[in-house]
Write an enzyme that holds these catalytic residues in place. Structure first.
Site, mmCIF file in Angstrom:
data_model
loop_
_atom_site.group_PDB
_atom_site.id
_atom_site.type_symbol
_atom_site.label_atom_id
_atom_site.label_comp_id
_atom_site.label_asym_id
_atom_site.label_seq_id
_atom_site.Cartn_x
_atom_site.Cartn_y
_atom_site.Cartn_z
ATOM 1 N N HIS A 72 0.976 -1.113 -0.159
ATOM 2 C CA HIS A 72 0.068 0.014 0.092
ATOM 3 C C HIS A 72 0.938 1.315 -0.086
ATOM 4 O O HIS A 72 1.857 1.250 0.574
ATOM 5 C CB HIS A 72 -0.825 0.029 1.138
ATOM 6 C CG HIS A 72 -2.089 -0.671 1.196
ATOM 7 N ND1 HIS A 72 -3.214 -0.763 1.790
ATOM 8 C CD2 HIS A 72 -2.306 -1.929 0.172
ATOM 9 C CE1 HIS A 72 -4.191 -1.299 1.490
ATOM 10 N NE2 HIS A 72 -3.909 -2.269 0.385
ATOM 11 N N TYR A 200 -9.101 5.618 7.972
ATOM 12 C CA TYR A 200 -8.875 5.917 9.690
ATOM 13 C C TYR A 200 -10.049 6.765 9.616
ATOM 14 O O TYR A 200 -10.007 8.114 9.039
ATOM 15 C CB TYR A 200 -7.655 6.438 10.181
ATOM 16 C CG TYR A 200 -6.547 5.397 10.345
ATOM 17 C CD1 TYR A 200 -5.826 4.756 9.078
ATOM 18 C CD2 TYR A 200 -6.426 4.847 11.381
ATOM 19 C CE1 TYR A 200 -4.946 3.960 9.483
ATOM 20 C CE2 TYR A 200 -5.332 3.763 11.667
ATOM 21 C CZ TYR A 200 -4.727 3.469 10.586
ATOM 22 O OH TYR A 200 -3.574 2.256 10.599
ATOM 23 N N PRO A 292 -3.236 0.081 18.863
ATOM 24 C CA PRO A 292 -3.154 -0.335 17.658
ATOM 25 C C PRO A 292 -3.288 0.832 16.620
ATOM 26 O O PRO A 292 -3.150 0.550 15.301
ATOM 27 C CB PRO A 292 -3.801 -1.552 17.344
ATOM 28 C CG PRO A 292 -5.082 -1.232 18.617
ATOM 29 C CD PRO A 292 -4.408 -0.634 19.674
ATOM 30 N N LYS A 296 1.585 -0.213 15.033
ATOM 31 C CA LYS A 296 3.291 -0.315 15.346
ATOM 32 C C LYS A 296 3.404 -1.764 16.277
ATOM 33 O O LYS A 296 4.602 -1.910 16.170
ATOM 34 C CB LYS A 296 3.599 0.695 16.410
ATOM 35 C CG LYS A 296 3.652 2.294 15.555
ATOM 36 C CD LYS A 296 4.665 2.047 14.565
ATOM 37 C CE LYS A 296 4.546 2.851 13.445
ATOM 38 N NZ LYS A 296 4.300 2.225 11.880
ATOM 39 N N TYR A 383 4.396 6.400 10.115
ATOM 40 C CA TYR A 383 3.315 5.365 9.748
ATOM 41 C C TYR A 383 4.143 4.163 9.011
ATOM 42 O O TYR A 383 4.127 2.856 9.404
ATOM 43 C CB TYR A 383 2.258 5.676 8.780
ATOM 44 C CG TYR A 383 1.270 4.845 9.032
ATOM 45 C CD1 TYR A 383 1.237 3.785 8.063
ATOM 46 C CD2 TYR A 383 0.027 4.682 9.642
ATOM 47 C CE1 TYR A 383 0.341 2.668 7.850
ATOM 48 C CE2 TYR A 383 -1.069 3.790 9.828
ATOM 49 C CZ TYR A 383 -0.856 2.909 8.839
ATOM 50 O OH TYR A 383 -1.703 1.793 8.954
#
Ligand code: FAS
Ligand code: PHB
Length: 388
Positions: A72, A200, A292, A296, A383
């Site tokens: 991704h 998100y 979460p 990570k 990220y």
């Protein structure tokens, strides 16, 4: 029995470490509390940093991931009906891999079988001894009798509820933590993902995350009160609530279906220092927990065992400088991931005791992220994962 490294815990941290040591010619035994089936039945992480992808290849378990994993190049963030993209490729020239922890653990066990390395399952009352000396050993009970394994080093990879961290004297341990006043209700569903990348969502009703495992298998989460149980959330209520937290255009096209797994996980930030005491080194969730939100948890376990394998290989060749600096080196990366995971959680969740000021700050943070390339670059850099 005797080995060079006793690895407590047969989850990702223990199994990746076992592979790295085996491939370096270092004897090791994995001692796991549960059956292999129980470990493989856990539905956990889904997003791998590219450094973790490379580590798994070095551990000899990259083949299926390369074939079936989904790279991704970005994620989407939804704020009410507004949705914007964090373009990893454009901002930091990196990507992440969608590949479930369950698949990784399966490949690791099969690789361990192929290498003929010993793994003890259903080990009860695992106890660590002599970690302050030069002759540590581990005992456990199985098949009605006590077993003993003498070793040079013990790797505590037994997760948050394991025995290893608690073997370090309380007077030496420094623990830092924050519990969050909500949990994540997660479902696995044989339905197509909500979009081709993760979403998100920070909505007035609370956080939601639309993730995936395969083009025909979705993983979705919604923030729920800690008092909730899975029984409070029949599938149709889950889907209805998820849709209410997503932008209308996404909710409209969302394909719903039966859940094949449903669970609620509490969220906490936790670090125990130091990560080494005498002949015991901690790695993964045994030493730290992240919410979460930043994806990570598994990736920190990977960087820990990357450092720990280097340290144990150096010790095997008579050099202890690497193991002497293991805790400091691992914690430097752990704390940056703790910060990022805390920040993502504060940014995207609704807090029960949130004041109107808190809420405006959160909204300003989201607006700034949507408008600022610098802000999006900072999120992207963390990220995709800071360098090991
Ligand atoms: P693990 O907990 O995976 O493995 C530890 C192993 O040690 C287990 O197999 C356990 O049975 C064994 N053990 C425990 N006590 C023992 C003892 N006394 N003796 C011997 N063995 C013992 N991370 C993400 O990045 N994204 C997510 O979405 C995500 N979701 C999660 C959901 C849940 C419910 C949980 C609990 C964690 C989640 N995580 C997520 C974090 C998770 O992926 C961990 O970071 C990852 O499993 C860490 O791996 P280990 O350190 O190996 O710990
Ligand atoms: C998942 O797919 O399980 C997942 C993805 C991203 C997260 C957390 C969980 O931040």
């Amino acid at each position: 029995m005797r080995t060079e490294v006793a690895i407590i815990g047969g989850g990702p941290a223990g199994l990746i470490l076992g592979q790295l040591l085996t491939r370096a010619g270092i004897d090791n035994v994995v001692i796991e509390k549960h059956t292999r089936e129980h470990v493989l039945g856990r539905i956990r992480a889904g997003i791998l940093e590219w450094e973790t992808v490379e580590l798994l290849k070095r551990a000899g378990v990259g083949e299926r991931m390369a074939r079936h994993g989904i790279p991704h190049d970005g994620i989407r963030i939804a704020h009410g009906d507004q949705i914007f993209r964090i373009d990893f490729a454009e901002l930091v020239h990196k990507r992440v891999m969608v590949w479930g922890q369950t698949e990784i653990t399966r490949d690791l066990y099969e690789a361990r079988d192929r290498e003929g390395m010993p793994t003890v399952h259903e080990a009860a009352d695992v106890t660590l001894h002599g970690i302050d000396g030069n002759a540590p050993f581990v005992t456990w009970r199985k098949d009605g009798r006590e077993h003993r394994l003498d070793c040079d080093w013990i790797a505590g990879c037994d997760g948050f509820h394991g025995v290893s961290r608690r073997t370090i004297p309380e007077s030496i341990r420094r623990e830092f933590q924050r519990a969050y006043p909500f949990g994540w209700l997660g479902i696995l569903s044989p339905t197509p993902p909500a979009a081709e990348e993760l979403i998100y969502a920070a909505s007035d009703r609370g956080f939601a995350l639309c993730s995936m495992r395969r083009p025909d298998l979705s993983r979705h989460y919604i923030q729920v009160p800690l008092a909730d149980s899975v029984d409070d959330w029949p599938d149709e209520l889950f889907w209805e609530e998820l849709k209410r937290r997503l932008p209308a255009e996404v909710a409209r096209d969302l394909v719903t279906g039966p859940s094949i797994e449903k669970s609620i996980a509490p969220l906490r930030s936790f670090v125990s220092e130091p990560m080494r005491h005498g002949r015991l080194c901690l790695a993964g969730d045994a030493a730290h927990i992240v919410p979460p939100t930043g994806a990570k948890g598994l990736n920190l376990a990977a960087s820990d065992v990357h450092y720990l394998a280097e340290a144990l290989i150096a010790a095997h060749h008579g050099r202890t400088d690497e193991i002497d600096r293991y805790s400091e080196r691992a914690l430097a990366r752990v704390w940056k991931a703790e910060r990022f995971s805390w920040w993502m959680t504060m940014l995207l969740h609704s807090f029960p005791d949130e004041t109107p000021f808190d809420r405006r700050i959160r909204e300003a943070d989201l607006d700034y992220l949507a408008a600022s390339r610098a802000a999006r670059t900072a999120l992207a850099e963390n990220y995709v994962g800071l360098p090991f």
